[in-house]
Design a protein around this motif. Structure first.
Motif, PDB file in Angstrom:
ATOM      1  N   MET A   1       0.848  -1.173   0.000  1.00  0.00           N
ATOM      2  CA  MET A   1       0.000   0.000   0.000  1.00  0.00           C
ATOM      3  C   MET A   1       0.897   1.242   0.000  1.00  0.00           C
ATOM      4  O   MET A   1       1.925   1.265   0.665  1.00  0.00           O
ATOM      5  CB  MET A   1      -0.905  -0.029   1.242  1.00  0.00           C
ATOM      6  N   GLU A   2       0.503   2.241  -0.714  1.00  0.00           N
ATOM      7  CA  GLU A   2       1.265   3.487  -0.813  1.00  0.00           C
ATOM      8  C   GLU A   2       1.118   4.311   0.465  1.00  0.00           C
ATOM      9  O   GLU A   2       0.086   4.233   1.148  1.00  0.00           O
ATOM     10  CB  GLU A   2       0.780   4.310  -2.007  1.00  0.00           C
ATOM     11  N   ASP A   3       2.142   5.121   0.751  1.00  0.00           N
ATOM     12  CA  ASP A   3       2.120   5.974   1.943  1.00  0.00           C
ATOM     13  C   ASP A   3       0.860   6.828   1.998  1.00  0.00           C
ATOM     14  O   ASP A   3       0.239   6.961   3.050  1.00  0.00           O
ATOM     15  CB  ASP A   3       3.344   6.895   1.976  1.00  0.00           C
ATOM     16  N   ARG A   4       0.513   7.438   0.895  1.00  0.00           N
ATOM     17  CA  ARG A   4      -0.655   8.330   0.863  1.00  0.00           C
ATOM     18  C   ARG A   4      -1.922   7.589   1.293  1.00  0.00           C
ATOM     19  O   ARG A   4      -2.746   8.136   2.029  1.00  0.00           O
ATOM     20  CB  ARG A   4      -0.819   8.905  -0.539  1.00  0.00           C
ATOM     21  N   GLN A   5      -2.057   6.335   0.860  1.00  0.00           N
ATOM     22  CA  GLN A   5      -3.231   5.548   1.231  1.00  0.00           C
ATOM     23  C   GLN A   5      -3.219   5.229   2.726  1.00  0.00           C
ATOM     24  O   GLN A   5      -4.262   5.271   3.378  1.00  0.00           O
ATOM     25  CB  GLN A   5      -3.266   4.250   0.424  1.00  0.00           C
ATOM     26  N   ILE A   6      -2.047   4.922   3.252  1.00  0.00           N
ATOM     27  CA  ILE A   6      -1.936   4.619   4.683  1.00  0.00           C
ATOM     28  C   ILE A   6      -2.252   5.874   5.496  1.00  0.00           C
ATOM     29  O   ILE A   6      -2.993   5.813   6.488  1.00  0.00           O
ATOM     30  CB  ILE A   6      -0.535   4.067   5.029  1.00  0.00           C
TER      31      ILE A   6
ATOM     32  N   ALA B   1      -4.759   1.185   9.519  1.00  0.00           N
ATOM     33  CA  ALA B   1      -3.600   2.033   9.220  1.00  0.00           C
ATOM     34  C   ALA B   1      -2.368   1.521   9.965  1.00  0.00           C
ATOM     35  O   ALA B   1      -1.264   1.490   9.403  1.00  0.00           O
ATOM     36  CB  ALA B   1      -3.884   3.488   9.618  1.00  0.00           C
ATOM     37  N   ILE B   2      -2.554   1.105  11.197  1.00  0.00           N
ATOM     38  CA  ILE B   2      -1.424   0.626  12.002  1.00  0.00           C
ATOM     39  C   ILE B   2      -0.896  -0.687  11.426  1.00  0.00           C
ATOM     40  O   ILE B   2       0.317  -0.875  11.293  1.00  0.00           O
ATOM     41  CB  ILE B   2      -1.819   0.496  13.483  1.00  0.00           C
ATOM     42  N   ALA B   3      -1.794  -1.596  11.067  1.00  0.00           N
ATOM     43  CA  ALA B   3      -1.364  -2.874  10.490  1.00  0.00           C
ATOM     44  C   ALA B   3      -0.639  -2.650   9.159  1.00  0.00           C
ATOM     45  O   ALA B   3       0.394  -3.284   8.892  1.00  0.00           O
ATOM     46  CB  ALA B   3      -2.571  -3.795  10.296  1.00  0.00           C
TER      47      ALA B   3
ATOM     48  N   THR C   1       0.956   0.075   8.285  1.00  0.00           N
ATOM     49  CA  THR C   1       2.235   0.707   8.610  1.00  0.00           C
ATOM     50  C   THR C   1       3.246  -0.352   9.018  1.00  0.00           C
ATOM     51  O   THR C   1       4.394  -0.339   8.578  1.00  0.00           O
ATOM     52  CB  THR C   1       2.060   1.750   9.743  1.00  0.00           C
ATOM     53  N   ASP C   2       2.808  -1.288   9.854  1.00  0.00           N
ATOM     54  CA  ASP C   2       3.711  -2.344  10.304  1.00  0.00           C
ATOM     55  C   ASP C   2       4.128  -3.249   9.155  1.00  0.00           C
ATOM     56  O   ASP C   2       5.292  -3.638   9.060  1.00  0.00           O
ATOM     57  CB  ASP C   2       3.061  -3.162  11.427  1.00  0.00           C
ATOM     58  N   THR C   3       3.201  -3.558   8.272  1.00  0.00           N
ATOM     59  CA  THR C   3       3.526  -4.393   7.117  1.00  0.00           C
ATOM     60  C   THR C   3       4.595  -3.738   6.251  1.00  0.00           C
ATOM     61  O   THR C   3       5.566  -4.372   5.842  1.00  0.00           O
ATOM     62  CB  THR C   3       2.264  -4.670   6.271  1.00  0.00           C
ATOM     63  N   LYS C   4       4.433  -2.441   6.011  1.00  0.00           N
ATOM     64  CA  LYS C   4       5.344  -1.745   5.110  1.00  0.00           C
ATOM     65  C   LYS C   4       6.650  -1.336   5.792  1.00  0.00           C
ATOM     66  O   LYS C   4       7.715  -1.418   5.195  1.00  0.00           O
ATOM     67  CB  LYS C   4       4.658  -0.510   4.524  1.00  0.00           C
ATOM     68  N   TYR C   5       6.570  -0.889   7.048  1.00  0.00           N
ATOM     69  CA  TYR C   5       7.739  -0.290   7.694  1.00  0.00           C
ATOM     70  C   TYR C   5       8.179  -0.979   8.986  1.00  0.00           C
ATOM     71  O   TYR C   5       9.074  -0.487   9.664  1.00  0.00           O
ATOM     72  CB  TYR C   5       7.479   1.192   7.991  1.00  0.00           C
ATOM     73  N   GLY C   6       7.583  -2.105   9.329  1.00  0.00           N
ATOM     74  CA  GLY C   6       7.926  -2.786  10.572  1.00  0.00           C
ATOM     75  C   GLY C   6       9.395  -3.154  10.675  1.00  0.00           C
ATOM     76  O   GLY C   6      10.041  -2.919  11.699  1.00  0.00           O
ATOM     77  N   GLY C   7       9.960  -3.730   9.632  1.00  0.00           N
ATOM     78  CA  GLY C   7      11.378  -4.116   9.646  1.00  0.00           C
ATOM     79  C   GLY C   7      12.291  -2.908   9.785  1.00  0.00           C
ATOM     80  O   GLY C   7      13.257  -2.924  10.553  1.00  0.00           O
ATOM     81  N   PHE C   8      11.982  -1.859   9.054  1.00  0.00           N
ATOM     82  CA  PHE C   8      12.734  -0.599   9.122  1.00  0.00           C
ATOM     83  C   PHE C   8      12.706  -0.053  10.558  1.00  0.00           C
ATOM     84  O   PHE C   8      13.741   0.323  11.120  1.00  0.00           O
ATOM     85  CB  PHE C   8      12.098   0.392   8.134  1.00  0.00           C
ATOM     86  N   CYS C   9      11.529  -0.036  11.156  1.00  0.00           N
ATOM     87  CA  CYS C   9      11.370   0.496  12.511  1.00  0.00           C
ATOM     88  C   CYS C   9      12.137  -0.346  13.533  1.00  0.00           C
ATOM     89  O   CYS C   9      12.840   0.195  14.397  1.00  0.00           O
ATOM     90  CB  CYS C   9       9.898   0.530  12.898  1.00  0.00           C
ATOM     91  N   ARG C  10      11.999  -1.640  13.456  1.00  0.00           N
ATOM     92  CA  ARG C  10      12.673  -2.512  14.420  1.00  0.00           C
ATOM     93  C   ARG C  10      14.191  -2.397  14.304  1.00  0.00           C
ATOM     94  O   ARG C  10      14.898  -2.429  15.301  1.00  0.00           O
ATOM     95  CB  ARG C  10      12.198  -3.945  14.233  1.00  0.00           C
TER      96      ARG C  10
ATOM     97  N   ARG D   1      -0.174  15.712   8.391  1.00  0.00           N
ATOM     98  CA  ARG D   1      -0.271  14.932   7.150  1.00  0.00           C
ATOM     99  C   ARG D   1       1.130  14.930   6.549  1.00  0.00           C
ATOM    100  O   ARG D   1       1.476  15.789   5.745  1.00  0.00           O
ATOM    101  CB  ARG D   1      -1.278  15.529   6.175  1.00  0.00           C
ATOM    102  N   PRO D   2       1.963  13.955   6.993  1.00  0.00           N
ATOM    103  CA  PRO D   2       3.362  13.951   6.537  1.00  0.00           C
ATOM    104  C   PRO D   2       3.491  13.684   5.043  1.00  0.00           C
ATOM    105  O   PRO D   2       2.696  12.944   4.468  1.00  0.00           O
ATOM    106  CB  PRO D   2       3.985  12.816   7.350  1.00  0.00           C
ATOM    107  N   GLY D   3       4.522  14.284   4.465  1.00  0.00           N
ATOM    108  CA  GLY D   3       4.811  14.047   3.053  1.00  0.00           C
ATOM    109  C   GLY D   3       5.420  12.671   2.840  1.00  0.00           C
ATOM    110  O   GLY D   3       5.224  12.046   1.813  1.00  0.00           O
ATOM    111  N   SER D   4       6.170  12.199   3.838  1.00  0.00           N
ATOM    112  CA  SER D   4       6.798  10.881   3.777  1.00  0.00           C
ATOM    113  C   SER D   4       6.508  10.151   5.081  1.00  0.00           C
ATOM    114  O   SER D   4       7.000  10.546   6.140  1.00  0.00           O
ATOM    115  CB  SER D   4       8.313  11.033   3.589  1.00  0.00           C
ATOM    116  N   LEU D   5       5.711   9.101   5.002  1.00  0.00           N
ATOM    117  CA  LEU D   5       5.387   8.334   6.196  1.00  0.00           C
ATOM    118  C   LEU D   5       6.642   7.696   6.782  1.00  0.00           C
ATOM    119  O   LEU D   5       6.814   7.660   7.999  1.00  0.00           O
ATOM    120  CB  LEU D   5       4.338   7.263   5.877  1.00  0.00           C
ATOM    121  N   ARG D   6       7.536   7.230   5.933  1.00  0.00           N
ATOM    122  CA  ARG D   6       8.779   6.601   6.398  1.00  0.00           C
ATOM    123  C   ARG D   6       9.598   7.587   7.232  1.00  0.00           C
ATOM    124  O   ARG D   6      10.062   7.259   8.318  1.00  0.00           O
ATOM    125  CB  ARG D   6       9.593   6.093   5.211  1.00  0.00           C
ATOM    126  N   ALA D   7       9.790   8.800   6.733  1.00  0.00           N
ATOM    127  CA  ALA D   7      10.574   9.806   7.457  1.00  0.00           C
ATOM    128  C   ALA D   7       9.859  10.216   8.744  1.00  0.00           C
ATOM    129  O   ALA D   7      10.493  10.366   9.798  1.00  0.00           O
ATOM    130  CB  ALA D   7      10.816  11.025   6.574  1.00  0.00           C
TER     131      ALA D   7
END
Length: 185
Positions: free
Chosen positions: A1-6, A17-19, A21-30, A62-68
């Motif tokens: 799913m794209e950041d904008r959709q999340i 949204a949380i699930a 986020t975890d699917t897309k960025y969980g590894g990065f966060c951990r 409303r962040p421009g980059s969810l990852r950042a």
């Protein structure tokens, strides 16, 4: 799913949204949190707290980059946790990263007297943009993501000593740039 959709899911107050986020960025966060804390349980708790903070701050943010956005929240939570749990102890994780950067970035009390924190961030950002792509990625992975010298050296096919010298040159370059801009380090 794209950041904008999340992000839209957060704004709609949809708990998926949380699930997502975890699917897309969980590894990065951990990885970021574990690099700072060196404790999988504390890291997992910080990741959970970061998702909660995203839930609490979107809207109105409303962040421009969810990852950042997520990375910033997570890094701040992890460093706060680290500081509270290691207040009187020396520890090789975040303490090493912070001490390495201490030689080229001014202490917070000096920053407040010399330049606003936003201006300092702008100077560092300009310095980073002036680096070659590989150097910029190396600096960010070491000092933002907290990746180990051993990991980075292995990925780049370098000896850890050679990479350490390269990182030292980058920090010295940053220090010189900040001093050139009139910031006392």
């Amino acid at each position: 799913m794209e950041d904008r959709q999340i992000i839209d899911l957060y704004w709609q107050r949809d708990e998926t949204a949380i699930a997502e986020t975890d699917t897309k960025y969980g590894g990065f966060c951990r990885r970021i949190s574990t690099n700072i804390l060196h404790n999988p349980w504390d890291s997992e708790e910080c990741v959970s707290d970061a998702y909660s903070r995203c839930w609490d701050t979107m809207p109105p943010q409303r962040p421009g980059s969810l990852r950042a956005y997520l990375g910033t929240i997570l890094r701040n939570l992890s460093i706060s946790r680290y500081r509270s749990e290691h207040a009187q102890k020396r520890f090789s994780g975040a303490e090493t990263l912070l001490s390495e950067l201490g030689d080229c970035v001014p202490a917070p009390e000096n920053v407040q007297r010399t330049v606003e924190a936003g201006e300092l961030a702008e100077l560092i950002d300009r310095w980073l943009r002036g680096l070659e792509r590989e150097e910029r990625a190396l600096f960010i992975r070491r000092y933002w993501n907290g990746d180990s010298v051993k990991l980075l050296a292995g990925e780049l096919g370098l000896r850890p000593n050679a990479l350490t010298k390269r990182l030292l040159r980058l920090r010295e370059s940053l220090r010189r740039e900040l001093e050139r801009e009139g910031i006392c380090v």
